[in-house]
Design an enzyme around this catalytic site. Structure first.
Site, short mmCIF file in Angstrom:
data_model
loop_
_atom_site.label_atom_id
_atom_site.label_comp_id
_atom_site.label_asym_id
_atom_site.label_seq_id
_atom_site.Cartn_x
_atom_site.Cartn_y
_atom_site.Cartn_z
N GLU A 111 23.26 -22.06 6.14
CA GLU A 111 23.85 -20.67 7.20
C GLU A 111 22.57 -19.60 7.70
OE1 GLU A 111 26.69 -23.61 5.69
OE2 GLU A 111 26.13 -21.97 4.34
N ASN A 116 19.89 -13.31 13.13
CA ASN A 116 18.33 -12.87 12.38
C ASN A 116 17.08 -13.68 12.11
OD1 ASN A 116 16.71 -12.68 9.78
ND2 ASN A 116 18.32 -12.83 8.13
N TYR A 123 12.56 -19.97 8.29
CA TYR A 123 13.53 -21.67 7.89
C TYR A 123 12.60 -23.12 8.62
CZ TYR A 123 16.50 -18.64 5.11
OH TYR A 123 17.72 -17.97 4.77
#
Length: 157
Positions: A111, A116, A123
């Site tokens: 998560e 952010n 990711y």
């Protein structure tokens, strides 16, 4: 401190309970709603893979992973403030993905806060895809809540 224009020459090693004071100092500086020492201790005692990065004798990052059955969950990935942008988080993430593969995981979940973008970009670049949202998952300022973006990555051989 690491050179701004080059990745840190940081070494990786398993986290120990003796590291928790240094980890907590980073956690408190990096997050408005940090994990507690008890959460880190519980993860250590449960045997979760937990790693730290050291540079010049100081901890500059850490990561926490859980592995159950054929799935892994990235629980915490942090680079010390002032050391961002030097490849440390990417290096830690890649190490944790190797640990997940070695532990038999076929996929990894995480998560991340929508606020952010630096983490989301890491990711995305590492092969994770958004698979959903968890409404009001994270605490936020003024007693508010922030959604979580749920991401996953298949660990292919």
């Amino acid at each position: 401190m690491c050179a701004i224009d080059a990745p840190c020459d940081a070494s990786l090693r398993p986290m120990r309970e003796a590291d928790l004071d240094a980890v907590m100092r980073i956690e408190a500086r990096a997050y408005p709603f940090p994990w507690t020492p008890g959460i880190f201790r519980d993860c250590l005692r449960a045997g979760y893979p937990m790693w730290v990065q050291e540079h010049a004798g100081a901890i500059v990052g850490y990561g926490v992973l859980s592995i159950a059955a054929d799935e892994a969950h990235l629980l915490n990935l942090c680079t010390a403030p002032g050391h961002e942008g030097r490849g440390l988080a990417r290096r830690m993430l890649q190490a944790l993905l190797r640990v997940a593969r070695g532990g038999g995981a076929q996929r990894v979940f995480l998560e991340v806060r929508p606020s952010n973008p630096r983490a989301i970009e890491l990711y995305d670049r590492s092969g994770f895809n958004e698979i959903g949202r968890r409404p009001r998952y994270y605490p936020a300022a003024n007693n508010g809540r922030e959604d979580a973006i749920v991401m996953a990555m298949e660990l292919l051989d």
